[in-house]
Write a protein that holds these residues in place. Structure first.
Motif, PDB file in Angstrom:
ATOM      1  N   GLY A 102       0.694  -1.245   0.305  1.00  0.00           N
ATOM      2  CA  GLY A 102      -0.312   0.167  -0.024  1.00  0.00           C
ATOM      3  C   GLY A 102       0.866   1.212  -0.289  1.00  0.00           C
ATOM      4  N   ASP A 146       1.816   3.568  -2.574  1.00  0.00           N
ATOM      5  CA  ASP A 146       1.598   3.844  -3.216  1.00  0.00           C
ATOM      6  C   ASP A 146      -0.194   4.337  -3.030  1.00  0.00           C
ATOM      7  N   THR A 147      -0.481   3.444  -2.169  1.00  0.00           N
ATOM      8  CA  THR A 147      -1.990   4.105  -2.305  1.00  0.00           C
ATOM      9  C   THR A 147      -1.998   5.088  -1.334  1.00  0.00           C
ATOM     10  N   THR A 180      -0.756   8.178  -2.050  1.00  0.00           N
ATOM     11  CA  THR A 180      -2.087   9.010  -2.335  1.00  0.00           C
ATOM     12  C   THR A 180      -2.747   9.904  -1.707  1.00  0.00           C
ATOM     13  N   ARG A 220      -3.613  -5.729 -10.018  1.00  0.00           N
ATOM     14  CA  ARG A 220      -3.618  -4.230 -10.651  1.00  0.00           C
ATOM     15  C   ARG A 220      -3.017  -4.589 -12.164  1.00  0.00           C
ATOM     16  N   PRO A 266      -6.187   3.453   3.450  1.00  0.00           N
ATOM     17  CA  PRO A 266      -5.824   4.277   3.023  1.00  0.00           C
ATOM     18  C   PRO A 266      -5.587   5.390   3.760  1.00  0.00           C
TER      19      PRO A 266
END
Length: 187
Positions: free
Chosen positions: A14, A16-17, A20, A129, A167
């Motif tokens: 996680g 990247d998530t 973000t 993904r 997230p």
């Protein structure tokens, strides 16, 4: 002192998530784009050449470099300088040695966060993904687990199980952690 965030964890944990979600919470949070020498995915990286790598090495401008998936990934002083000028860098790492190199090699107040998920979740998320190299990602998960086991003394400012914490909630916790260090209000 300038603040930065290090997110450590296996592939598909996680990073990247959560990054973000952090940037949505506060636009000053920005993923640090490592210099990448090699091929493959370019999004999220500053693509470089072998010549650039040699120049950075000669100038003492490399804080940490690692090799994975047939590429070299570099955390460099000029890149970090630019990242701190732009805001609060969020550096993604999968090696404890990288964390230690960054903390000792670049002066900042680093908050170190362990993002974790089980191996089977990495496989599911990686497939979801569309990763074409799932076996390599699982090998990296194994290497991350071995790395953790080899460094039981590693201190984490925050540990997040990304199968339990969303997230958005993880981003809130990280933002609160940084605010506690400075005494500033959270977002």
């Amino acid at each position: 002192m300038k603040q930065g965030v290090i997110l450590y964890g296996p592939p598909a944990a996680g990073k990247d998530t959560v990054t973000t979600a952090l940037s949505e919470l506060q636009p000053t949070y920005r993923q640090f784009a490592r210099l990448k020498v090699g091929s493959g995915k370019a999004v999220g990286y500053r693509m470089g050449t072998v010549e650039q790598l040699r120049e950075l090495e000669a100038a003492g401008g490399i804080v940490y470099a690692n090799h994975r998936y047939g590429n070299t990934y570099i955390i460099d002083v000029p890149g970090l300088d630019d990242a701190f000028t732009a805001g609060v860098p969020v550096v993604h790492l999968g090696q404890v040695d990288g964390i230690r190199a960054l903390i000792s090699g670049y002066a900042a107040d680093w908050s170190v966060v362990l993002l974790w998920c089980p191996r089977e979740v990495t496989a599911q998320r990686s497939a979801g993904r569309g990763d074409s190299d799932i076996n390599a990602r699982l090998a990296a998960w194994d290497a991350t687990r071995e790395d953790l086991d080899a460094h039981p003394d590693m201190a984490w400012d925050l540990t997040v199980d990304t199968t339990v914490i969303s997230p958005h909630d993880a981003a809130q916790l990280i933002d609160q952690l940084l605010a506690q260090k400075t005494g500033a209000p959270t977002a």
